[in-house]
Enzyme design. Structure first.
Site, PDB file in Angstrom:
ATOM      1  N   GLN A   1       0.753  -1.360   0.245  1.00 17.30           N
ATOM      2  CA  GLN A   1      -0.096  -0.071   0.011  1.00 17.30           C
ATOM      3  C   GLN A   1       0.623   1.445  -0.014  1.00 17.30           C
ATOM      4  O   GLN A   1       0.789   2.406  -1.081  1.00 17.30           O
ATOM      5  CB  GLN A   1      -0.513  -0.086   1.217  1.00 17.30           C
ATOM      6  CG  GLN A   1      -1.971   0.877   0.947  1.00 17.30           C
ATOM      7  CD  GLN A   1      -2.716   1.586   2.396  1.00 17.30           C
ATOM      8  OE1 GLN A   1      -2.052   1.026   3.298  1.00 17.30           O
ATOM      9  NE2 GLN A   1      -3.904   1.839   2.422  1.00 17.30           N
TER      10      GLN A   1
ATOM     11  N   TYR B   1       2.090  -8.322  16.266  1.00 12.02           N
ATOM     12  CA  TYR B   1       2.565  -6.402  15.294  1.00 12.02           C
ATOM     13  C   TYR B   1       3.189  -5.697  16.242  1.00 12.02           C
ATOM     14  O   TYR B   1       4.589  -5.387  16.216  1.00 12.02           O
ATOM     15  CB  TYR B   1       1.115  -6.024  14.440  1.00 12.02           C
ATOM     16  CG  TYR B   1       0.974  -5.058  13.917  1.00 12.02           C
ATOM     17  CD1 TYR B   1       1.842  -5.024  12.332  1.00 12.02           C
ATOM     18  CD2 TYR B   1       0.736  -4.192  14.185  1.00 12.02           C
ATOM     19  CE1 TYR B   1       1.982  -3.951  12.036  1.00 12.02           C
ATOM     20  CE2 TYR B   1       0.868  -2.921  13.049  1.00 12.02           C
ATOM     21  CZ  TYR B   1       1.395  -2.946  11.945  1.00 12.02           C
ATOM     22  OH  TYR B   1       1.750  -1.995  10.947  1.00 12.02           O
TER      23      TYR B   1
END
Ligand code: AKB
Length: 315
Positions: A12, A141
């Site tokens: 992205q 994460y």
């Protein structure tokens, strides 16, 4: 920055950053890499190499062949995917970063890698989260991002590698869709508004998270990489944000252009738990003070541009 190597350049951020860097520094001076090939200008319109970031020798080879002096390391698994496969996340997010830092050390290259609002956790102050604060995330994460921030600090202090980073909020873009993140709902909402006139959000009403439009994210990376190093007191990583918004805020902004658009909710508990552990809003004062961070897009002009661009893309 004369020769720049990017990892994850079909992702992205990478797909738009690669094109912006090629425009600014010359096509031949920006070497895009990704684990896969795709029919995208990143691959077809400039230097491109297939690269698995967990293979340090392959990364060193590409960096040496092109004689790079800057590494922008973007390849990573996002929050929701990382939660589904923590072992893979550790391998890709941590070993990939360590390899990229090693190549930067060996070559004396300047270095950028993004951190995230995911580096904060449930015990972090939720509103106007300061630059320096508690970072005890409860997701894989988040653990990766905090460890990554510390690792970059270590390479700066110990080896003098010129490491720079920002804590990105959810990024909104029309070129390449995000995959496996918690904030992806915002991008999906724009697509579905145009395709169906309706969106069912997996994030609950009233859940605030920071967000930013991709052109501002690309500008932030370039501004930080070009900043005078003597002004940078924080090596990893700067809070940056453009807005704090909940699903209903995006819906209201979309309804100004598409009055019949409707929003309802079917909450995904796993992604909601991640969102609930992140700040509602973060404070970007330090980035403004140390390298003049600024934005061009708020919720309203971002929405107008997103809908215009997506309409063309989907036509
Ligand atoms: C995600 O949702 O995982 C990312 C991020 C905020 O880092 N967009």
């Amino acid at each position: 920055m004369n020769k720049i190597l990017l990892t994850g350049s079909l992702g992205q951020i990478g797909s738009e950053l690669t094109m912006a860097l090629r425009q600014r520094y010359g096509t031949d001076n920006v070497i895009a890499t990704d684990i896969r090939r795709a029919d995208h200008p990143v691959v077809t319109d400039g230097p491109f190499e297939t690269l698995d970031v967990t293979d340090v020798e392959a990364m060193q080879d590409v960096a040496d062949r092109y004689d790079v002096d800057t590494i922008i390391h973007l390849a990573a698994l996002l929050s929701a995917k990382a939660e589904n496969n923590p072992q893979l996340a550790w391998n890709l997010n941590m070993n990939g970063l360590m390899n990229a830092l090693e190549v930067a050390r060996v070559r004396g290259a300047k270095f950028f890698t993004p951190s995230s609002i995911g580096a904060f956790g449930p015990s972090t102050p939720k509103k106007q989260t300061p630059q320096l604060t508690l970072q005890r995330p409860n997701t894989m994460y988040g653990v990766n991002k905090v460890a990554g921030e510390l690792l970059c600090d270590y390479y700066f202090e110990r080896f003098g590698v010129d490491t720079r980073s920002v804590r990105f909020p959810g990024l909104i873009s029309y070129d390449t869709e995000p995959g496996g993140g918690t904030t992806d709902y915002a991008v999906e909402m724009y697509y579905e508004a145009l395709k169906q006139g309706h969106y069912t959000s997996y994030i609950a009403e009233g859940t605030y998270m920071d967000m930013m439009y991709m052109p501002d994210a690309v500008k932030a990376i370039i501004d930080l990489m070009e900043a005078d190093p003597s002004r940078l007191k924080h090596r990893n990583a700067y809070n940056v944000t453009a807005m704090s918004a909940a699903p209903e805020d995006f819906a209201r902004a979309i309804q100004k252009h598409l009055p019949d658009f409707t929003l309802d909710y079917d909450v995904d508990q796993a992604r909601q738990a991640i969102a609930d552990s992140w700040p509602d809003s973060i404070d970007a004062t330090t980035a403004k003070d140390e390298w003049d961070f600024s934005i061009d897009y708020d919720l309203d002009n971002m929405t107008e541009d997103m809908l215009t661009q997506l309409k063309q893309k989907l036509a």
